[in-house]
Design an enzyme around this catalytic site. Structure first.
Site, PDB file in Angstrom:
ATOM      1  N   GLU A  91       0.836  -1.202   0.000  1.00 16.11           N
ATOM      2  CA  GLU A  91       0.000   0.000   0.000  1.00 16.11           C
ATOM      3  C   GLU A  91       0.869   1.249   0.000  1.00 16.11           C
ATOM      4  O   GLU A  91       0.638   2.202  -0.751  1.00 16.11           O
ATOM      5  CB  GLU A  91      -0.897  -0.030   1.243  1.00 16.11           C
ATOM      6  CG  GLU A  91      -2.015   0.972   1.269  1.00 16.11           C
ATOM      7  CD  GLU A  91      -2.904   0.802   2.492  1.00 16.11           C
ATOM      8  OE1 GLU A  91      -3.676   1.724   2.764  1.00 16.11           O
ATOM      9  OE2 GLU A  91      -2.819  -0.247   3.162  1.00 16.11           O
ATOM     10  N   GLY A 138      -8.194   4.494   8.672  1.00 16.36           N
ATOM     11  CA  GLY A 138      -8.933   4.253   9.899  1.00 16.36           C
ATOM     12  C   GLY A 138      -8.280   3.207  10.779  1.00 16.36           C
ATOM     13  O   GLY A 138      -8.290   3.314  12.002  1.00 16.36           O
ATOM     14  N   ALA A 139      -7.670   2.186  10.144  1.00  9.15           N
ATOM     15  CA  ALA A 139      -7.098   1.084  10.912  1.00  9.15           C
ATOM     16  C   ALA A 139      -5.578   1.075  10.929  1.00  9.15           C
ATOM     17  O   ALA A 139      -4.969   0.523  11.846  1.00  9.15           O
ATOM     18  CB  ALA A 139      -7.598  -0.254  10.359  1.00  9.15           C
ATOM     19  N   THR A 154      -1.616   3.139   9.510  1.00  9.08           N
ATOM     20  CA  THR A 154      -0.929   4.309   8.962  1.00  9.08           C
ATOM     21  C   THR A 154       0.344   3.844   8.279  1.00  9.08           C
ATOM     22  O   THR A 154       0.988   2.893   8.736  1.00  9.08           O
ATOM     23  CB  THR A 154      -0.625   5.355  10.058  1.00  9.08           C
ATOM     24  OG1 THR A 154      -0.101   6.545   9.448  1.00  9.08           O
ATOM     25  CG2 THR A 154       0.377   4.844  11.074  1.00  9.08           C
ATOM     26  N   GLN A 155       0.690   4.496   7.163  1.00  9.07           N
ATOM     27  CA  GLN A 155       1.877   4.126   6.402  1.00  9.07           C
ATOM     28  C   GLN A 155       2.835   5.303   6.269  1.00  9.07           C
ATOM     29  O   GLN A 155       2.403   6.454   6.186  1.00  9.07           O
ATOM     30  CB  GLN A 155       1.511   3.655   4.988  1.00  9.07           C
ATOM     31  CG  GLN A 155       0.815   2.320   4.898  1.00  9.07           C
ATOM     32  CD  GLN A 155      -0.667   2.421   5.166  1.00  9.07           C
ATOM     33  OE1 GLN A 155      -1.319   3.399   4.779  1.00  9.07           O
ATOM     34  NE2 GLN A 155      -1.220   1.444   5.844  1.00  9.07           N
TER      35      GLN A 155
END
Length: 350
Positions: A107, A137-138, A140-141
């Site tokens: 991602e 929402g679930a 972070t990158q």
């Protein structure tokens, strides 16, 4: 490795259409048919955009992200199966692996390639790439191309990914932190994350208005939450709560403090919600701008409650994530955007 400018220049974007729907698929954990219906709305947009004689040659792909990774295997697969059926009913080409859950690091890589291609950082001999930050929402990158050998030496091996593109090899720093997205962080700050039996429990926080009591659904679970009846509320006690979520839990590469980053998703949403940036154009912010706005919202919580009861907590978490989680400086510049349109429409960092 030598690059071939000719190869880079041959790849151009002739046009695009951006369309999104809310909420995301994971919101339909118990209603997979309704979740698939939202995807059908996106396919309808594609049907209008793609000429009919090209439908059978145009592949459709859905790569679900962290929202589905947090669901049970049964619920996630039920959603994917319904989406696959919607794809099969469409006039488009449906590849074998067209519907699946995307790996978190993949991602980040795709976001980095997209941003740097659209902003012209991957064309010709240009090597001044920008990093990307995505707050879902679930999860972070964070993804960037390290410039210093020291960064590569000090980075855990599973944070580095190599791939070839445009006759060049890129070695990216990329990592997806599951459970550190904005909504998952709310649960962690409330003390409700990873608790199996939540029915009937009331989770309270100094990041919420004192008189607030409400219900919230996330990941197929219902949570009851509210403000603390006694004690302090506002930015200071709230910051201490969210600090526990990120302190010492994220890797902090020194190099990022002087790097340029684009920030998307909830970084953009919360900045727009509080008039930090323009809805259409986005904007350039310093990390400290999120902290300034968090203080303003948290110390005047009742005034901002109509926008979202979680606004104080969200802004404070973003502040803590950027400063204490990733280790950015107060004056680090962020290009905060919903989408990247084209090179000509984007201002420089300078």
């Amino acid at each position: 490795m030598d690059k071939s400018p000719k190869d880079n220049q041959e790849l151009t974007l002739e046009g695009e259409i951006f369309e999104s729907v809310k909420p995301g698929l994971s919101a339909y954990a118990d209603q997979p048919e309704k979740g698939a219906e939202t995807v059908k709305r996106l396919l309808d947009v594609a049907i209008e955009a793609v000429p009919p004689h090209l439908w059978k040659k145009t592949p459709v792909v859905l790569k679900a992200t962290a929202g589905l990774r947090l669901l049970s295997e049964e619920k996630a697969q039920a959603l994917l199966l319904e989406v696959r059926e919607v794809f099969e009913e469409s006039p488009f080409l449906v590849p074998e692996d067209s519907v699946s859950i995307m790996d978190g690091s993949y991602e980040g890589i795709l976001a980095w390639i997209t941003v740097n291609f659209l902003t012209g950082q991957l064309s010709g001999q240009n090597q001044h790439t920008v990093g990307t930050l995505d707050l879902g929402g679930a999860s972070t990158q964070i993804t960037f191309l390290p410039r210093f050998e020291e960064t590569l030496k000090e980075t855990p091996g599973d944070f580095l990914t190599s791939f070839e593109m445009f006759n060049s090899t890129y070695k990216l720093y990329t990592h997806s932190y599951l459970g550190f997205g904005l909504k998952a962080a709310r649960l962690a700050a409330l003390g409700a994350l990873n608790i199996e039996a939540v029915d009937g429990q009331m989770f309270r926080s100094s990041c919420l208005p004192k008189q607030l009591e409400a219900e919230w659904h996330f990941g197929g679970v219902k949570y009851r939450y509210g403000g603390k009846k006694e004690g302090e509320t506002g930015f200071k006690p709230c910051y201490l709560e969210v600090l526990k979520v990120v302190k010492g839990k994220l890797h902090q590469p020194d190099e990022i403090r002087g790097s340029s980053f684009y920030a998307f998703s909830y970084y953009y949403d919360r900045a727009v919600d509080t008039n930090l940036i323009d809805y259409e154009q986005g904007g350039v912010l310093e990390v400290k701008d999120f902290e300034r706005k968090a203080k303003e919202v948290c110390d005047n919580m009742e005034r901002y409650n109509s926008a979202s009861p979680f606004l104080c907590m969200d802004l404070t978490y973003i502040t803590a994530l950027l400063k204490e989680g990733f280790g950015f400086r107060d004056n680090t510049l962020l290009q905060v955007r919903k989408i990247v349109k084209s090179q000509s429409q984007l201002p420089n960092f300078s």
